[in-house]
Motif scaffolding. Structure first.
Motif, PDB file in Angstrom:
ATOM      1  N   VAL A   1       7.704 127.324 -15.256  1.00  0.00           N
ATOM      2  CA  VAL A   1       8.195 128.645 -15.662  1.00  0.00           C
ATOM      3  C   VAL A   1       7.364 129.767 -15.057  1.00  0.00           C
ATOM      4  O   VAL A   1       7.850 130.884 -14.870  1.00  0.00           O
ATOM      5  CB  VAL A   1       8.221 128.792 -17.203  1.00  0.00           C
ATOM      6  CG1 VAL A   1       9.261 127.876 -17.809  1.00  0.00           C
ATOM      7  CG2 VAL A   1       6.847 128.540 -17.805  1.00  0.00           C
ATOM      8  N   ASN A   2       6.111 129.491 -14.751  1.00  0.00           N
ATOM      9  CA  ASN A   2       5.273 130.536 -14.167  1.00  0.00           C
ATOM     10  C   ASN A   2       5.685 130.891 -12.741  1.00  0.00           C
ATOM     11  O   ASN A   2       5.242 131.908 -12.203  1.00  0.00           O
ATOM     12  CB  ASN A   2       3.804 130.110 -14.180  1.00  0.00           C
ATOM     13  CG  ASN A   2       3.186 130.235 -15.559  1.00  0.00           C
ATOM     14  OD1 ASN A   2       3.518 131.134 -16.315  1.00  0.00           O
ATOM     15  ND2 ASN A   2       2.308 129.304 -15.893  1.00  0.00           N
ATOM     16  N   ASP A   3       6.519 130.048 -12.125  1.00  0.00           N
ATOM     17  CA  ASP A   3       6.985 130.343 -10.781  1.00  0.00           C
ATOM     18  C   ASP A   3       8.274 131.162 -10.781  1.00  0.00           C
ATOM     19  O   ASP A   3       8.812 131.486  -9.723  1.00  0.00           O
ATOM     20  CB  ASP A   3       7.200 129.051  -9.994  1.00  0.00           C
ATOM     21  CG  ASP A   3       5.874 128.400  -9.613  1.00  0.00           C
ATOM     22  OD1 ASP A   3       4.880 129.126  -9.500  1.00  0.00           O
ATOM     23  OD2 ASP A   3       5.836 127.173  -9.456  1.00  0.00           O
ATOM     24  N   LEU A   4       8.775 131.485 -11.951  1.00  0.00           N
ATOM     25  CA  LEU A   4       9.970 132.329 -12.026  1.00  0.00           C
ATOM     26  C   LEU A   4       9.627 133.760 -11.616  1.00  0.00           C
ATOM     27  O   LEU A   4       8.504 134.219 -11.816  1.00  0.00           O
ATOM     28  CB  LEU A   4      10.516 132.342 -13.459  1.00  0.00           C
ATOM     29  CG  LEU A   4      11.071 131.025 -14.007  1.00  0.00           C
ATOM     30  CD1 LEU A   4      11.384 131.190 -15.489  1.00  0.00           C
ATOM     31  CD2 LEU A   4      12.317 130.614 -13.243  1.00  0.00           C
ATOM     32  N   PRO A   5      10.590 134.471 -11.047  1.00  0.00           N
ATOM     33  CA  PRO A   5      10.355 135.891 -10.790  1.00  0.00           C
ATOM     34  C   PRO A   5      10.063 136.616 -12.096  1.00  0.00           C
ATOM     35  O   PRO A   5      10.785 136.451 -13.086  1.00  0.00           O
ATOM     36  CB  PRO A   5      11.685 136.358 -10.181  1.00  0.00           C
ATOM     37  CG  PRO A   5      12.328 135.125  -9.654  1.00  0.00           C
ATOM     38  CD  PRO A   5      11.923 134.032 -10.593  1.00  0.00           C
ATOM     39  N   GLN A   6       8.991 137.393 -12.086  1.00  0.00           N
ATOM     40  CA  GLN A   6       8.599 138.117 -13.294  1.00  0.00           C
ATOM     41  C   GLN A   6       8.350 139.582 -12.966  1.00  0.00           C
ATOM     42  O   GLN A   6       7.949 139.919 -11.850  1.00  0.00           O
ATOM     43  CB  GLN A   6       7.327 137.518 -13.899  1.00  0.00           C
ATOM     44  CG  GLN A   6       7.471 136.073 -14.337  1.00  0.00           C
ATOM     45  CD  GLN A   6       6.197 135.555 -14.986  1.00  0.00           C
ATOM     46  OE1 GLN A   6       5.580 136.231 -15.808  1.00  0.00           O
ATOM     47  NE2 GLN A   6       5.788 134.355 -14.618  1.00  0.00           N
ATOM     48  N   GLN A   7       8.572 140.424 -13.939  1.00  0.00           N
ATOM     49  CA  GLN A   7       8.335 141.848 -13.747  1.00  0.00           C
ATOM     50  C   GLN A   7       6.842 142.132 -13.588  1.00  0.00           C
ATOM     51  O   GLN A   7       5.991 141.443 -14.143  1.00  0.00           O
ATOM     52  CB  GLN A   7       8.875 142.658 -14.924  1.00  0.00           C
ATOM     53  CG  GLN A   7       8.152 142.438 -16.233  1.00  0.00           C
ATOM     54  CD  GLN A   7       8.447 143.511 -17.272  1.00  0.00           C
ATOM     55  OE1 GLN A   7       7.537 144.126 -17.822  1.00  0.00           O
ATOM     56  NE2 GLN A   7       9.713 143.709 -17.565  1.00  0.00           N
ATOM     57  N   SER A   8       6.539 143.136 -12.793  1.00  0.00           N
ATOM     58  CA  SER A   8       5.166 143.628 -12.665  1.00  0.00           C
ATOM     59  C   SER A   8       5.047 144.921 -13.449  1.00  0.00           C
ATOM     60  O   SER A   8       5.993 145.702 -13.537  1.00  0.00           O
ATOM     61  CB  SER A   8       4.816 143.871 -11.188  1.00  0.00           C
ATOM     62  OG  SER A   8       4.792 142.667 -10.464  1.00  0.00           O
ATOM     63  N   ARG A   9       3.865 145.145 -14.001  1.00  0.00           N
ATOM     64  CA  ARG A   9       3.644 146.319 -14.850  1.00  0.00           C
ATOM     65  C   ARG A   9       2.491 147.150 -14.295  1.00  0.00           C
ATOM     66  O   ARG A   9       1.458 146.609 -13.897  1.00  0.00           O
ATOM     67  CB  ARG A   9       3.342 145.888 -16.285  1.00  0.00           C
ATOM     68  CG  ARG A   9       4.534 145.249 -16.978  1.00  0.00           C
ATOM     69  CD  ARG A   9       4.128 144.466 -18.204  1.00  0.00           C
ATOM     70  NE  ARG A   9       3.296 143.312 -17.848  1.00  0.00           N
ATOM     71  CZ  ARG A   9       3.772 142.160 -17.414  1.00  0.00           C
ATOM     72  NH1 ARG A   9       5.060 141.984 -17.254  1.00  0.00           N
ATOM     73  NH2 ARG A   9       2.961 141.157 -17.113  1.00  0.00           N
ATOM     74  N   LEU A  10       2.703 148.451 -14.309  1.00  0.00           N
ATOM     75  CA  LEU A  10       1.713 149.415 -13.839  1.00  0.00           C
ATOM     76  C   LEU A  10       1.112 150.093 -15.060  1.00  0.00           C
ATOM     77  O   LEU A  10       1.831 150.712 -15.847  1.00  0.00           O
ATOM     78  CB  LEU A  10       2.413 150.443 -12.947  1.00  0.00           C
ATOM     79  CG  LEU A  10       1.628 151.116 -11.834  1.00  0.00           C
ATOM     80  CD1 LEU A  10       1.251 150.082 -10.780  1.00  0.00           C
ATOM     81  CD2 LEU A  10       2.484 152.211 -11.192  1.00  0.00           C
TER      82      LEU A  10
END
Length: 755
Positions: free
Chosen positions: A62-71
């Motif tokens: 699951v960690n290889d799924l596309p995930q949002q990045s946060r600023l």
């Protein structure tokens, strides 16, 4: 023509029935008695299919799924913006409420905890309903199968493989068979909890909402571990039709589906009758606490210009990937936690000051642009621009723009602004680096031969500037002669700057500027020695620089001569909790601390002395203020300055082209002639006073003590004339024959040293 598609030939019937039997055997299920004899006939087929699974090369991590990045802002918790290709935040199963887990099982696969990857009862029911009774098409997919399907689709999308993406969702027996066989293998390798965790993180729960954590934040402004039965049922219901059942799209349909899931949860004894009735009675619109799902800098509000600067830093930095495409993919899919240097108070104060000075819709269209930086760290605190950030194709200039005029062109800014008299502290630093006193009286003129500025850099490169003369006057006309460099800065006299430059050489001033962090803004002419900047008028600010660069120059003075490269990020953590290197500030001692403090002293004298050009910059509460105003012709007004804890720079003018201020009415105020002190300085003061108060930064009035090495009087010089060749060799050191701007010892005795 759906009926034709479902017409059943005898051959097709037995083909589908055989497929069903394969699924049952592959799943390790004990099938009913009337099907048992067929098991022996299909075991060979099953064995032949199984080995193909070993070459699937499918990653179910699951960690290889596309995930949002946060600023994040500098406080570490204020989210400035999110970036994503899929709006997803991966969480472990322990961080998902039990109600949410059970709601998904009740809705999607009530026998999930009983089967081995394939729900044979569900498959047979779907088979009979679809192909025997000719009813609506039903899939009969287990939750594990749905997880497999989502992973296959996601992998195809990641690989930019539209054919694989099509096959991952086509309505065929072959696709179903593949899903089932992989699902069986999944159940052998992973626990039920791991599979459920994977499904909860990959499934789509609405428009641009992927994974249960993003859904919980989107609809209820809470984490997935805090979801109650009603909230869980609402989210679980969405997956059947993410576009139709999204509660922000169709509240009525979403509530109906929520109630269906609540009923299913009650039937499975996941909730009590009382919980069912209480949650069903709640109007869904009263339960929702919706957060925006908008992504990118476009949704960052007044922090958008800072956000844009950070993204440009990422896209331009090799630390984040070999190409811009790789860096962009990492930003939008890498699940990065990007911790920036933006101070919420500083950025808010800067944006407010810019818009208070000239409103966004002011008829003049002049831009107010400012940048702030923390001395000695390189940390950019914020930007102020009286514009609305808009990166869409419809922005079209005017009050809306995606250009951050506060930064260099390569970082998403423009060509920069002529900095005018705010350059003059650089001249003073170069003067002291040459071992000279700021109180040395100089003979000045309104005309200087350009040959007097010829110089040679440390690497031996020679520069000449023609054979004509440079005509220069003070802003009020004429010149003041004699005058010391200190008084030339206090009164912002141009002719004194020229006199200083012809003595120490233009190369030394350019080198000093570079040491202090200066460079030009245009990306193809950033070197200070470029033709567009390296000319005698450079000494009075005829260069193109961004407000951030000039704020950084002033920060070098504020930090006792420590220069740093501006930075926007302090750390970046990827989705695997690994740190990614970020651009460094590379702070170093660039100029002598005594020179820095003496320059600060001179700037403060311009604030506190009667007749000082920076008198209007004095900050509230008697705080010791170091500042310099500037005006470039009638086109640009500027103010730069600092206190030990923060340096900032303001420009006012038309960023797209040169437009005269004269006779303009700006923010309701009309002036025949405008100067920096009239509009740029109030903007600078408003920002500084507001931010210093909001950040509770206490005054530090101990800085800015002049170094005696640079404040003494003029030492007598021999008056023997030197040959021309000797004069050229000694230019910029101490020529024996007086030059323009240099007094004889006898003349010097008649001129008192400035305070």
């Amino acid at each position: 023509m759906p009926e034709q598609k479902k017409s059943m030939s005898v051959r097709r019937f037995f083909t589908l029935l055989l497929a069903y039997l394969i699924f049952c055997v592959a799943g390790g299920v004990v099938v009913s008695g009337f099907l048992f004899p067929a098991v022996f006939g299909i075991n060979a087929v099953s064995r032949n299919l199984m080995p193909a699974l070993k070459t699937e090369n499918i990653d179910f991590n699951v960690n290889d799924l596309p995930q949002q990045s946060r600023l994040y802002a500098s406080d570490g918790h204020t989210v400035i913006a999110t970036f994503y290709a899929q709006n997803r935040i991966v969480v472990p199963i322990k961080d998902v409420s039990d109600y949410m887990q059970k709601a998904v099982v009740a809705r999607e696969d009530r026998r999930f905890f009983e089967h081995a990857g394939v729900d044979t009862q569900g498959v047979l029911r779907a088979f009979i309903q679809t192909y025997i009774k000719q009813g609506d098409t039903q899939g009969g997919s287990s939750l594990t199968q749905q997880y497999v399907k989502n992973v296959l689709m996601n992998q195809a999308e990641e690989n930019n493989d539209p054919i694989a993406e099509y096959h991952a969702q086509e309505e065929t027996i072959a696709r179903k068979m593949r899903e089932m066989l992989i699902a069986v293998q999944m159940e052998k390798k992973y626990s039920k909890a791991e599979i459920l965790q994977g499904y909860l993180n990959i499934a789509q729960f609405g428009t641009n909402v992927y994974g249960v954590e993003s859904a919980a934040r989107r609809y209820f402004s809470k984490s997935a571990k805090e979801l109650d039965p009603g909230e869980s049922a609402t989210i679980a219901a969405v997956t059947k039709n993410p576009a139709r059942f999204d509660p922000t799209v169709n509240i009525k349909a979403a509530q109906e589906q929520r109630n269906i899931v609540l009923d299913l949860m009650r039937q499975e004894n996941y909730i009590s009758q009382r919980q069912y009735e209480e949650n069903k009675a709640k109007p869904l619109d009263q339960m929702l606490h919706v957060q925006s799902a908008d992504a990118g800098c476009q949704a960052a509000g007044d922090a958008a210009f800072f956000c844009d600067y950070v993204t440009k830093q990422i896209l331009n930095s090799k630390e984040f990937g070999k190409s811009q495409e790789d860096r962009n993919k990492l930003l939008k899919e890498g699940g990065l936690d990007i911790y920036t240097t933006m101070d919420v108070n500083a950025n808010a104060a800067a944006m407010k000051a810019a818009r208070d000075t000239i409103p966004v819709d002011d008829p003049t269209g002049f831009e107010v642009t400012m940048a702030a930086i923390r001395p000695g760290t390189g940390e950019v605190l914020g930007f102020g621009i009286n514009r609305i950030y808009d990166a869409t194709q419809n922005s079209g200039g005017g009050t809306r723009t995606a250009i951050n005029y506060a930064v260099d062109q390569q970082d998403g800014g423009g060509w920069g602004f002529p900095v005018g008299s705010t350059w003059k502290p650089i001249n003073l630093v170069a003067w002291m680096k040459a071992g000279k006193s700021i109180n040395q009286p100089l003979r000045t003129s309104t005309s200087y031969p350009q040959t007097a500025f010829a110089c040679k850099t440390a690497d031996g490169t020679s520069y000449g500037f023609g054979t004509g003369s440079w005509h220069v006057e003070n802003s009020g006309g004429g010149t003041t002669s004699p005058e010391s460099p200190l008084q030339g800065l206090i009164r912002s006299h141009n002719t004194t700057q020229a006199s200083m430059a012809q003595q120490i050489g233009l190369c030394s001033i350019a080198d000093t500027a570079k040491d202090m962090g200066y460079h030009n803004s245009p990306k193809d002419q950033m070197d200070i020695h470029s033709d567009n900047s390296f000319q005698p008028p450079m000494t009075i600010g005829s260069v193109q620089a961004s407000p951030l660069t000039m704020a950084n120059v002033y920060a070098t003075i504020a930090a006792k001569g420590v220069a740093c490269s501006p930075i926007a990020m302090t750390k970046v953590i990827d989705k695997n909790k690994r740190s990614i290197k970020v651009p460094k500030a590379n702070c170093h001692q660039a100029i002598d601390p005594g020179i820095a403090e003496t320059t600060a002293y001179a700037l403060n004298q311009g604030v506190v002395q009667p007749g000082g050009e920076a008198a209007v910059t004095q900050l509230d509460g008697g705080r010791k203020t170091f500042a310099k105003t500037g005006t470039h012709e009638d086109k640009y007004m500027l103010t730069g300055g600092f206190v030990p804890q923060v340096a900032s720079f303001v420009t006012v003018g038309n960023a797209e082209g040169q437009v005269s201020f004269n006779g303009k009415s700006i923010n309701g105020r009309s002036m025949g002639t405008w100067y920096g002190m009239y509009i740029a300085t109030p903007a600078w003061k408003e920002f500084m006073n507001t931010y210093l108060a909001a950040a509770n930064i206490q005054p530090d009035n101990s800085y800015g003590n002049p170094d005696a090495r640079f404040t003494g009087g003029v030492q007598p010089q021999p008056q023997q004339p030197a040959p021309m060749q000797q004069r050229q060799m000694t230019r910029g050191v101490e020529a024996q024959e007086p030059e323009i701007g240099e007094l004889t010892s006898e003349e010097a005795q008649t001129v008192p040293a400035a305070d």
